[in-house]
Design a protein around this motif. Sequence first.
Motif, PDB file in Angstrom:
ATOM      1  N   PRO A   1       0.804  -1.233   0.000  1.00 31.48           N
ATOM      2  CA  PRO A   1       0.000   0.000   0.000  1.00 31.48           C
ATOM      3  C   PRO A   1       0.834   1.280   0.000  1.00 31.48           C
ATOM      4  CG  PRO A   1       0.083  -0.884   2.207  1.00 31.48           C
ATOM      5  CD  PRO A   1       0.816  -1.879   1.335  1.00 31.48           C
ATOM      6  N   HIS A   2       1.609   1.473  -1.034  1.00 33.56           N
ATOM      7  CA  HIS A   2       2.417   2.692  -1.135  1.00 33.56           C
ATOM      8  C   HIS A   2       2.088   3.444  -2.417  1.00 33.56           C
ATOM      9  CE1 HIS A   2       4.620   0.502  -4.141  1.00 33.56           C
ATOM     10  NE2 HIS A   2       5.165  -0.331  -3.272  1.00 33.56           N
ATOM     11  N   THR A   3       2.428   4.704  -2.422  1.00 27.45           N
ATOM     12  CA  THR A   3       2.441   5.475  -3.667  1.00 27.45           C
ATOM     13  C   THR A   3       3.891   5.559  -4.131  1.00 27.45           C
ATOM     14  OG1 THR A   3       2.682   7.578  -2.488  1.00 27.45           O
ATOM     15  CG2 THR A   3       0.431   6.849  -2.997  1.00 27.45           C
ATOM     16  N   ILE A   4       4.069   5.856  -5.421  1.00 27.71           N
ATOM     17  CA  ILE A   4       5.410   5.963  -5.986  1.00 27.71           C
ATOM     18  C   ILE A   4       5.552   7.310  -6.680  1.00 27.71           C
ATOM     19  CG2 ILE A   4       7.077   4.987  -7.620  1.00 27.71           C
ATOM     20  CD1 ILE A   4       5.726   2.292  -7.300  1.00 27.71           C
ATOM     21  N   ARG A   5       6.644   7.983  -6.383  1.00 30.96           N
ATOM     22  CA  ARG A   5       6.969   9.205  -7.094  1.00 30.96           C
ATOM     23  C   ARG A   5       8.472   9.231  -7.334  1.00 30.96           C
ATOM     24  NH1 ARG A   5       6.926  14.647  -3.442  1.00 30.96           N
ATOM     25  NH2 ARG A   5       8.175  15.323  -5.227  1.00 30.96           N
ATOM     26  N   PHE A   6       8.912  10.123  -8.198  1.00 30.48           N
ATOM     27  CA  PHE A   6      10.334  10.253  -8.482  1.00 30.48           C
ATOM     28  C   PHE A   6      10.797  11.647  -8.092  1.00 30.48           C
ATOM     29  CE2 PHE A   6       9.126   6.600 -10.868  1.00 30.48           C
ATOM     30  CZ  PHE A   6      10.235   5.778 -10.839  1.00 30.48           C
TER      31      PHE A   6
ATOM     32  N   LEU B   1      15.198   9.593  -8.458  1.00 35.64           N
ATOM     33  CA  LEU B   1      15.189   8.492  -7.492  1.00 35.64           C
ATOM     34  C   LEU B   1      13.761   8.065  -7.213  1.00 35.64           C
ATOM     35  CD1 LEU B   1      17.817   9.465  -4.748  1.00 35.64           C
ATOM     36  CD2 LEU B   1      18.166   8.287  -6.920  1.00 35.64           C
ATOM     37  N   GLU B   2      13.541   6.754  -7.205  1.00 38.41           N
ATOM     38  CA  GLU B   2      12.231   6.208  -6.867  1.00 38.41           C
ATOM     39  C   GLU B   2      12.005   6.332  -5.362  1.00 38.41           C
ATOM     40  OE1 GLU B   2       9.903   2.044  -7.751  1.00 38.41           O
ATOM     41  OE2 GLU B   2      11.875   1.932  -6.780  1.00 38.41           O
ATOM     42  N   VAL B   3      10.875   6.923  -4.990  1.00 39.26           N
ATOM     43  CA  VAL B   3      10.534   7.105  -3.586  1.00 39.26           C
ATOM     44  C   VAL B   3       9.172   6.477  -3.325  1.00 39.26           C
ATOM     45  CG1 VAL B   3      10.097   8.771  -1.744  1.00 39.26           C
ATOM     46  CG2 VAL B   3      11.869   9.245  -3.459  1.00 39.26           C
ATOM     47  N   LEU B   4       9.123   5.559  -2.369  1.00 38.91           N
ATOM     48  CA  LEU B   4       7.887   4.896  -1.985  1.00 38.91           C
ATOM     49  C   LEU B   4       7.360   5.556  -0.717  1.00 38.91           C
ATOM     50  CD1 LEU B   4       8.884   1.132  -2.441  1.00 38.91           C
ATOM     51  CD2 LEU B   4       8.178   2.791  -4.163  1.00 38.91           C
ATOM     52  N   ASN B   5       6.067   5.796  -0.677  1.00 38.70           N
ATOM     53  CA  ASN B   5       5.444   6.437   0.486  1.00 38.70           C
ATOM     54  C   ASN B   5       4.299   5.555   0.965  1.00 38.70           C
ATOM     55  OD1 ASN B   5       4.164   8.105   2.355  1.00 38.70           O
ATOM     56  ND2 ASN B   5       4.467   9.962   1.151  1.00 38.70           N
ATOM     57  N   TRP B   6       4.476   4.967   2.148  1.00 45.54           N
ATOM     58  CA  TRP B   6       3.443   4.097   2.717  1.00 45.54           C
ATOM     59  C   TRP B   6       2.461   4.879   3.591  1.00 45.54           C
ATOM     60  CZ3 TRP B   6       8.411   2.226   1.954  1.00 45.54           C
ATOM     61  CH2 TRP B   6       8.513   1.055   1.210  1.00 45.54           C
ATOM     62  N   GLY B   7       2.715   6.167   3.760  1.00 42.36           N
ATOM     63  CA  GLY B   7       1.837   6.973   4.586  1.00 42.36           C
ATOM     64  C   GLY B   7       2.038   6.692   6.060  1.00 42.36           C
ATOM     65  N   GLY B   8       1.000   6.933   6.840  1.00 42.11           N
ATOM     66  CA  GLY B   8       1.084   6.758   8.278  1.00 42.11           C
ATOM     67  C   GLY B   8       1.189   8.092   8.987  1.00 42.11           C
ATOM     68  N   SER B   9       1.097   8.045  10.297  1.00 45.38           N
ATOM     69  CA  SER B   9       1.137   9.269  11.088  1.00 45.38           C
ATOM     70  C   SER B   9       2.272   9.188  12.088  1.00 45.38           C
ATOM     71  CB  SER B   9      -0.188   9.478  11.812  1.00 45.38           C
ATOM     72  OG  SER B   9      -0.475   8.362  12.643  1.00 45.38           O
ATOM     73  N   GLY B  10       2.749  10.356  12.503  1.00 45.98           N
ATOM     74  CA  GLY B  10       3.835  10.399  13.465  1.00 45.98           C
ATOM     75  C   GLY B  10       5.116  10.888  12.833  1.00 45.98           C
ATOM     76  N   ARG B  11       6.220  10.680  13.521  1.00 49.78           N
ATOM     77  CA  ARG B  11       7.521  11.133  13.056  1.00 49.78           C
ATOM     78  C   ARG B  11       7.890  10.466  11.727  1.00 49.78           C
ATOM     79  NH1 ARG B  11      11.938  13.165  15.895  1.00 49.78           N
ATOM     80  NH2 ARG B  11      11.147  12.451  17.927  1.00 49.78           N
TER      81      ARG B  11
ATOM     82  N   VAL C   1      12.181  -3.871  -1.190  1.00 55.58           N
ATOM     83  CA  VAL C   1      12.514  -4.952  -0.261  1.00 55.58           C
ATOM     84  C   VAL C   1      11.783  -4.754   1.067  1.00 55.58           C
ATOM     85  CG1 VAL C   1      14.549  -3.931   0.879  1.00 55.58           C
ATOM     86  CG2 VAL C   1      14.467  -6.407   0.444  1.00 55.58           C
ATOM     87  N   PHE C   2      11.298  -3.521   1.317  1.00 51.47           N
ATOM     88  CA  PHE C   2      10.549  -3.215   2.540  1.00 51.47           C
ATOM     89  C   PHE C   2       9.037  -3.273   2.329  1.00 51.47           C
ATOM     90  CE2 PHE C   2      14.531  -0.677   3.000  1.00 51.47           C
ATOM     91  CZ  PHE C   2      15.047  -1.305   4.127  1.00 51.47           C
ATOM     92  N   ASP C   3       8.571  -3.765   1.199  1.00 53.81           N
ATOM     93  CA  ASP C   3       7.141  -3.723   0.872  1.00 53.81           C
ATOM     94  C   ASP C   3       6.255  -4.386   1.920  1.00 53.81           C
ATOM     95  OD1 ASP C   3       7.138  -2.190  -1.380  1.00 53.81           O
ATOM     96  OD2 ASP C   3       6.779  -3.817  -2.797  1.00 53.81           O
ATOM     97  N   ALA C   4       6.721  -5.452   2.534  1.00 55.96           N
ATOM     98  CA  ALA C   4       5.920  -6.125   3.559  1.00 55.96           C
ATOM     99  C   ALA C   4       6.220  -5.597   4.954  1.00 55.96           C
ATOM    100  CB  ALA C   4       6.163  -7.636   3.510  1.00 55.96           C
ATOM    101  N   PHE C   5       7.417  -5.117   5.160  1.00 58.88           N
ATOM    102  CA  PHE C   5       7.865  -4.645   6.470  1.00 58.88           C
ATOM    103  C   PHE C   5       7.322  -3.253   6.788  1.00 58.88           C
ATOM    104  CE2 PHE C   5      11.237  -2.525   9.015  1.00 58.88           C
ATOM    105  CZ  PHE C   5      11.288  -3.383  10.106  1.00 58.88           C
ATOM    106  N   ALA C   6       7.385  -2.353   5.827  1.00 56.52           N
ATOM    107  CA  ALA C   6       7.037  -0.949   6.054  1.00 56.52           C
ATOM    108  C   ALA C   6       5.599  -0.734   6.550  1.00 56.52           C
ATOM    109  CB  ALA C   6       7.282  -0.140   4.785  1.00 56.52           C
ATOM    110  N   PRO C   7       4.587  -1.408   5.965  1.00 55.60           N
ATOM    111  CA  PRO C   7       3.212  -1.147   6.429  1.00 55.60           C
ATOM    112  C   PRO C   7       2.995  -1.431   7.911  1.00 55.60           C
ATOM    113  CG  PRO C   7       3.183  -2.294   4.321  1.00 55.60           C
ATOM    114  CD  PRO C   7       4.608  -2.331   4.809  1.00 55.60           C
ATOM    115  N   LYS C   8       3.830  -2.260   8.502  1.00 58.94           N
ATOM    116  CA  LYS C   8       3.680  -2.582   9.924  1.00 58.94           C
ATOM    117  C   LYS C   8       4.158  -1.439  10.829  1.00 58.94           C
ATOM    118  CE  LYS C   8       4.026  -7.557   9.126  1.00 58.94           C
ATOM    119  NZ  LYS C   8       4.056  -7.528   7.658  1.00 58.94           N
TER     120      LYS C   8
END
Length: 334
Positions: free
Chosen positions: A32-37, A46-56, A70-77
């Motif tokens: 669940p990320h967006t992709i921008r360059f 550079l490819e930048v993935l943004n999974w969103g979320g709140s906080g720092r 490589v963080f596609d499954a790790f980052a959403p947690k």
Amino acid sequence: MPRLRFVAFLLVALLLVPLLTQCSGPWHDPSPHTIRFVNVDQRVPLEVLNWGGSGRPLVLLAGGGNTAHVFDAFAPKLTGDFHVVGITRRGFGASGFRDDDNTADRLGDDVLEVLDALRLEKPILVGHSFAGLEMSSVASRYPQRLAGLIYLDSGYSYAFDNGKGADVMQMMKLQAPQPPGPQKADLASFQAYRNYVARIDGFSVPEAEFRAQRKARWFGRVGDGIAQPGGSMLMAVLSSGKKYTQIPVPACFIYASPHSLGPWVENNADRKVQEDGRRFIANLTALETEQIGAVREAFPADRVIVLAGAHHYVFLSREAEVLNEIRGFAALLK
């Protein structure tokens, strides 16, 4: 008879159409990320993935040869506690590349330019493997820009070298036993290829990461590797002799030591493979222990975590523990 042949042809066609559509249709990344360059260094996207979320803000930096996927499954947690972003290093995956001025500090500047473009203030940088160098580059020059650093099996001499630890180039000279390459059945689909890698390493890697590294062929088969122009850059940067003797930012080091080589080595019926694996791990662990000792001497003891038996991809092989350590360290930051 002609009419029967026509009916048979029509039935076959009706059966093949959905199959062809399924096999040749576009694949969609389920993470669940967006992709921008973001353009850095004037003309390198550079490819930048943004999974969103709140906080720092929390920025994930991949190891050498990997992409942010490589963080596609790790980052959403982590999105329940942080605003999570990932950066694909120049020369890998969908990111651009130019072969001039590729130094440690240039790679660190790439990270800074992404932070500026996304207006991320005082983030925590979390870097795996080679990314430790980029984090130390940023922290040593612009400590006021960062809240903290988390080194995921990346706190080796390219990231911290006070003259008391081991040289990572010595580690790289060690030879681990190598598994057999994928067979035809392992290349039938990207899922089959994921299963092949999981059998060797003992954990799953997100499919998007493999799709960034290998070509997709007809009917979903896995093709040859995609050239990654940044490979030679990494070796040149490692060989440059750049040293970071101090890290003036709160830092947490998570090490995998002794390393796991995965079930292919540890459960192998071939005694020679097991013996070669044990010899490799013993030699590697001796060097790791030297480096970890140097880091323990320079940093608070509670910020140096050693996960025995973890794989180098520690955030995949020991996900729950790494997530807990990230949250615990972040709670201590101002």
